[in-house]
Design an enzyme around this catalytic site. Structure first.
Site, PDB file in Angstrom:
ATOM      1  N   GLY A  64      35.496  95.612  66.723  1.00  0.00           N
ATOM      2  CA  GLY A  64      34.987  94.269  66.984  1.00  0.00           C
ATOM      3  C   GLY A  64      34.858  94.033  68.478  1.00  0.00           C
ATOM      4  O   GLY A  64      35.642  94.557  69.278  1.00  0.00           O
ATOM      5  N   GLY A  66      33.973  90.691  69.676  1.00  0.00           N
ATOM      6  CA  GLY A  66      33.937  89.256  69.946  1.00  0.00           C
ATOM      7  C   GLY A  66      34.928  88.928  71.054  1.00  0.00           C
ATOM      8  O   GLY A  66      35.383  89.818  71.779  1.00  0.00           O
ATOM      9  N   HIS A 295      33.447  72.438  58.625  1.00  0.00           N
ATOM     10  CA  HIS A 295      33.100  71.702  59.839  1.00  0.00           C
ATOM     11  C   HIS A 295      32.275  70.481  59.473  1.00  0.00           C
ATOM     12  O   HIS A 295      31.299  70.588  58.752  1.00  0.00           O
ATOM     13  CB  HIS A 295      32.317  72.617  60.775  1.00  0.00           C
ATOM     14  CG  HIS A 295      32.270  72.108  62.179  1.00  0.00           C
ATOM     15  ND1 HIS A 295      31.609  70.961  62.515  1.00  0.00           N
ATOM     16  CD2 HIS A 295      32.829  72.579  63.314  1.00  0.00           C
ATOM     17  CE1 HIS A 295      31.764  70.752  63.814  1.00  0.00           C
ATOM     18  NE2 HIS A 295      32.497  71.716  64.319  1.00  0.00           N
ATOM     19  N   SER A 313      27.562  70.894  67.538  1.00  0.00           N
ATOM     20  CA  SER A 313      28.881  70.945  68.165  1.00  0.00           C
ATOM     21  C   SER A 313      29.722  69.683  67.975  1.00  0.00           C
ATOM     22  O   SER A 313      29.224  68.564  67.999  1.00  0.00           O
ATOM     23  CB  SER A 313      28.739  71.178  69.659  1.00  0.00           C
ATOM     24  OG  SER A 313      29.974  70.987  70.299  1.00  0.00           O
ATOM     25  N   ARG A 366      38.814  68.126  62.089  1.00  0.00           N
ATOM     26  CA  ARG A 366      37.667  68.482  61.267  1.00  0.00           C
ATOM     27  C   ARG A 366      37.907  68.288  59.767  1.00  0.00           C
ATOM     28  O   ARG A 366      37.012  67.849  59.053  1.00  0.00           O
ATOM     29  CB  ARG A 366      37.309  69.941  61.531  1.00  0.00           C
ATOM     30  CG  ARG A 366      36.773  70.110  62.918  1.00  0.00           C
ATOM     31  CD  ARG A 366      36.578  71.556  63.274  1.00  0.00           C
ATOM     32  NE  ARG A 366      35.999  71.627  64.615  1.00  0.00           N
ATOM     33  CZ  ARG A 366      35.751  72.755  65.264  1.00  0.00           C
ATOM     34  NH1 ARG A 366      36.039  73.900  64.715  1.00  0.00           N
ATOM     35  NH2 ARG A 366      35.218  72.728  66.463  1.00  0.00           N
ATOM     36  N   HIS A 448      32.929  76.935  58.069  1.00  0.00           N
ATOM     37  CA  HIS A 448      32.762  77.248  59.485  1.00  0.00           C
ATOM     38  C   HIS A 448      33.722  78.310  60.006  1.00  0.00           C
ATOM     39  O   HIS A 448      33.351  79.188  60.768  1.00  0.00           O
ATOM     40  CB  HIS A 448      32.948  75.956  60.282  1.00  0.00           C
ATOM     41  CG  HIS A 448      32.843  76.124  61.761  1.00  0.00           C
ATOM     42  ND1 HIS A 448      31.737  76.689  62.345  1.00  0.00           N
ATOM     43  CD2 HIS A 448      33.698  75.826  62.765  1.00  0.00           C
ATOM     44  CE1 HIS A 448      31.918  76.717  63.663  1.00  0.00           C
ATOM     45  NE2 HIS A 448      33.109  76.219  63.943  1.00  0.00           N
TER      46      HIS A 448
END
Lengths: 687, 247
Positions: A64, A66, A295, A313, A366, A448
């Protein structure tokens, strides 16, 4: 494949009564001694290190690229380890962290508004509904400040004030401004920062970078004492279609979350849980799979051909106000298209978050915001043709600040919204009684982020020796709900400042172990299993595409294992998943051959794992007879519809242990939580 | 809504490719262009044929994975947007839409519409960083940076590395891509220390990898989905000449 019926008894486990529930030895989580604020310092003072000459003798695989993967790979290489780094995309820069918009939290207290490491720690634990591990979260808050320093030194162009210092904004679940940002592209800029450090190490020859490679299995080899350790991976070269073998002294997975189990999510199309599932099948516990974050501010679903959902966002909730009509008649007119949002005047709008949660208003966490939207839509107040949307309105902000200031803050998000929906949220739409009303955005909750993940101890090591999990891929820091701008913080904390320390405590024992060969029986067996699986998938030769089955899986997951769950629905979902599994095993069709690139084949491998993941989420949701954070069980709510936790019976991390076969229910192991610094109480965002 | 898709198909890097037109692909104006390709692929799979291979990932315009030359433009007719942000309302009912891969010697075709952009990573590896090890940073606010410089650096840093600039350029030049990174660091104090070394190394690597030269046509910037400005190239040229003279 044998069509075993899922053990019904196991699917209805009630943790209090189930026979085969084990409790983890508290020592297994390796939480250091001492008060919470001193644990990390104590750990670092006493951990074992690897000296520079020995570092070059040790190889580490990082899967990975990220925020967690790239930062870990580059930092380990800077320290002197030899790193092999893998990604499924064509470049490390494209990992899905790049899409994070809003920002990254840190306890700098640059705004002098009362922030501190303790407060960030407290907010994160509270935001996670008291289901995270205290010691990990405190460490996260502690290193948050180093992350900002590190990123600025790398040349990340954070937003700044006119005086030249860093700017901040607020995010959900916090009463301070501690979020650092780079326009609406914070994830991109942080990832490009980590990618730049990674590139420097690739150029220096310390990192070997494998792009368009997908991990398929982790290879375990017994050491001289008979202990199985992760010693390598089997990865598929997605261009040639061939499996290849890679060996190392330790394996780190940083492969993200499992949100795409639901088919529609804000994740990128390629995001998948296959690497994590490979680890799980090799004995790494999977923790808290039921904690899935929905989200609240995504663009609503428009049709059945849709491939993904687009996030707007959370930063928009700083100035945007969420509402539905007060009167059901207005909602009906909106649904039939007779009127538009801007036709409804101020006093006929129900700003339900501000009404229900006056202290936090539009900036509640959230999970709370998502459920509140669902509650209004379930009562018929939805504002689009499907009745599954609420408004996010900037009229008040534009009237107060002017369109230029609002566009400066959110312009790129407004443009993004317009490109997708053909509606410009910054456009004046109506004037009633001298008040200007602008086009509101329409939003709805969507899958999300996943708080659950591979179980890791304080050192970020899974229950398999030598196998580490970092970033969204592990479970450790967010409890049952993650606060906005904390994902970037955790990914970079793990990669820059935690794993590079803790992995040395493991590797220090390995310095006499020579570089591994890949022509061992263990690698032979692992590759043969991958090959076998590939042949099986290619030979099903049914008549359904991967996507058609994945969409079916997604609908079941969203309906019964989504925002609100109940026992009956979860049992039904498990039956349905069994049917989908059978459909997959008998009806799948993959065109072309396994030689060379075959995108459908690669998707089929992933879907196979998403089905297993779906079952895991459902098992966990069924076991957890309480509502907390992202896990909401309809049976467990207060009369006002707030989540009702059960700390007496569920104050633990659910760790699921694979039982050797995808058709068998996993076994539960509890890691009991122990809070020393924070008093566990009911979350309150009202006052 | 129905459209015809005229798509470049090529089985592998060394195979001979050609256009295939798929008639009457059923879609809607609210569907994205890539979702329309999904619809076509679903149809092809149901007919037992191999789907069209194309790069894509985030589908929200930030990862830079998607590419495609659509009706003669990189990322299609919309300005300031990537292919994945393109919606079918931009096209007419019954239109025949031509879809090609990026065309550049430095980006060889892997399959159908998918190309190999590894050369971009290699340019970044030559110097697209501040040489600094994790752990040694000072407090972030000890280094004030004017808002103007930070904003301008951000504008350059917003490049997504998709390769549209190279594809748009008649010379296949990567100057806009390289200059965006060089500029981001040149505008910030952190990047100034090794600015000379960086610009020399990155330009050298770019030349070695077979990208063409810049003739100031400006197609790169006009077609850039992130509106990276042409003056980045001017800045890089100035810096390069100065750095070469110092060498």
């Amino acid at each position: 494949m044998e069509d075993t019926i899922i053990d019904k008894e196991a699917t209805t486990i009630d943790s209090a009564s189930a026979k085969n529930v084990r409790v983890m030895n508290p020592a297994d989580s390796k939480i250091p001694e001492g008060p919470v604020a001193e644990k990390w310092t104590n750990y670092k003072a006493h951990q074992k290190l690897v000296n520079p000459a020995n570092k070059r003798r040790l190889d580490v695989i990082v899967v990975g690229t990220g925020l967690a993967g790239a930062s870990a790979a580059s930092t380990l290489a800077e320290l002197g380890f030899n790193v092999l780094n893998f990604c499924i995309q064509d470049s490390p820069r494209r990992a899905h962290s790049i899409a994070a918009q809003g920002g990254i939290n840190a306890a700098k207290n640059y705004q002098n508004d009362g922030d501190s490491i303790y407060r960030l720690f407290y907010d994160t634990v509270k935001g996670g509904d008291y289901r995270a591990r205290e010691a990990n979260v405190y460490r996260l808050a502690e290193v948050s400040n180093n992350i900002i320093d590190q990123c600025v030194a790398q040349g990340v162009p954070f937003a700044r004030e006119y005086g030249g210092l860093l700017a901040n904004r607020s995010f959900g679940g916090a009463q301070v401004s501690r979020t650092f940002y780079a326009k609406g592209q914070t994830g991109q800029q942080l990832l490009l920062g980590a990618y730049s450090s990674l590139n420097r190490q690739i150029e220096a020859g310390k990192v070997k970078s494998y792009n368009r490679y997908e991990m398929h299995d982790v290879v375990l080899i017994k050491d001289k004492d008979g202990v199985e350790r992760a010693r390598g991976i089997i990865a598929k070269n997605l261009v040639t279609g061939k499996f290849e073998r890679f060996a190392a002294h330790a394996v780190v997975v940083a492969t993200g979350g499992y949100g795409n189990t639901y088919f529609l999510s804000t994740n990128a199309m390629g995001c998948n849980c296959s690497a994590a599932m490979a680890c799980y099948r090799k004995g790494a516990y999977f923790a808290n799979p039921a904690y899935v974050q929905i989200h609240p501010t995504c663009i609503p679903v428009h049709g059945d051909k849709q491939s993904k959902l687009t996030l707007m966002s959370e930063s928009l909730r700083n100035d945007g106000r969420i509402w539905v009509p007060k009167n059901i008649e207005d909602a009906k007119k909106l649904q039939s298209g007779e009127i538009k949002g801007s036709d409804i005047k101020e006093e006929d709008r129900d700003y339900y978050l501000e009404r229900r949660y006056p202290a936090f208003g539009n900036l509640v966490p959230r999970d709370v915001a998502s459920r509140a939207a669902k509650e209004r839509c379930d009562h018929g107040f939805g504002v689009n043709n499907t009745g599954l949307a609420v408004f996010l309105d900037f009229s008040e902000a534009i009237n107060r600040l002017g369109i230029d200031v609002v566009r400066q803050r959110y312009g790129n998000l407004f443009d993004m919204y317009e490109e997708i929906t053909d509606v410009n949220p910054g456009e004046l739409a109506n004037t009633i009684d001298g008040v200007n009303y602008y086009n509101p955005m329409m939003i709805f909750p969507a899958i999300h982020y996943t708080m659950g993940g591979l179980w890791v101890d304080y050192e970020l090591q899974t229950s398999v020796k030598g196998l580490f999990a970092i970033g969204e891929c592990n479970f450790s820091d967010h409890g049952a709900n993650r606060l906005g701008a904390s994902a970037l913080m955790q990914g970079l904390a793990d990669g820059y400042f935690v794993l590079p320390y803790t992995i040395q405590n493991y590797l220090s024992d390995q310095i006499t172990v020579p570089h591994f060969r890949t022509d061992t029986p263990e690698f032979d067996a692992a590759e043969a299993r991958c090959q076998e699986k590939m042949d099986r998938l290619m030979n099903i030769k049914g008549n359904r595409s991967v996507d058609s089955i994945h969409k079916e899986l997604g609908l079941i997951m969203w309906e019964y294992v989504g925002m609100a769950r109940n026992k009956e629905g979860l049992l039904h979902a498990l039956d349905e998943l069994k049917r989908i599994r059978k459909e997959f095993d008998t009806e799948l069709f993959i065109p072309g051959s396994a030689d060379g690139m075959n995108v459908e084949l690669d998707k089929a491998f992933r879907l196979n794992d998403f089905i297993t993941m779906g079952e895991l989420i459902a098992y966990d949701a069924l076991n957890r007879n309480e509502s907390c954070g992202g896990h909401f069980r309809e049976e467990y709510q207060t009369p006002e519809g707030e989540a009702k936790r059960d700390d007496k019976n569920y104050f633990y991390v659910s760790c699921w242990d694979y039982q050797g076969n995808d058709n068998k229910a996993p076994e539960l192991i509890k890691e009991e939580l122990n809070y020393e610094a924070i008093k566990v109480q009911t979350r309150n965002y009202k006052s | 809504m129905n459209v015809n898709l005229k798509i470049w198909r090529q089985a592998g890097p060394k195979e001979k490719g050609g256009f295939v037109t798929y008639q009457n692909v059923e879609t809607t104006p609210d569907t994205s262009f890539l979702e329309t390709l999904d619809i076509l692929n679903e149809r092809l799979i149901n007919e037992g044929q191999e789907p069209v291979v194309f790069d894509h990932d985030c589908r929200e315009g930030i990862c830079g994975m998607c590419s495609l030359y659509i009706n003669g433009h990189p990322h299609g007719p919309a300005t300031g947007a990537t292919t994945c942000q393109l919606y079918m309302r931009r096209f007419a009912e019954g239109e025949t839409i031509t879809v090609e891969p990026w065309r550049s010697a430095a980006f060889p075709i892997i399959k159908d519409l998918m190309v190999d952009r590894n050369a971009f990573d290699k340019i970044q590896q030559a110097g697209g960083y501040v040489s600094f090890n994790c752990g040694g940073a000072q407090d972030a606010n000890n280094l004030p940076i004017s808002k103007e410089a930070a904003d301008e650096a951000m504008d350059s840093a917003t490049c997504i590395g998709c390769g549209a600039c190279v594809a748009a350029c008649k010379n296949g030049s990567a100057m806009l891509f390289v200059s965006a990174k060089v500029s981001q660091f040149a505008l910030l104090p952190q990047g100034k220390v090794e600015a000379d070394r960086r610009v020399r190394a990155m330009v050298k690597r770019m030349d070695e990898l077979g990208f063409g030269n810049c003739t100031n046509t400006g197609a790169c910037s006009a077609e850039c989905p992130k509106n990276i400005k042409l003056y980045n190239i001017g800045r890089m040229n100035r810096m390069f000449i100065a750095a070469k003279c110092k060498e």
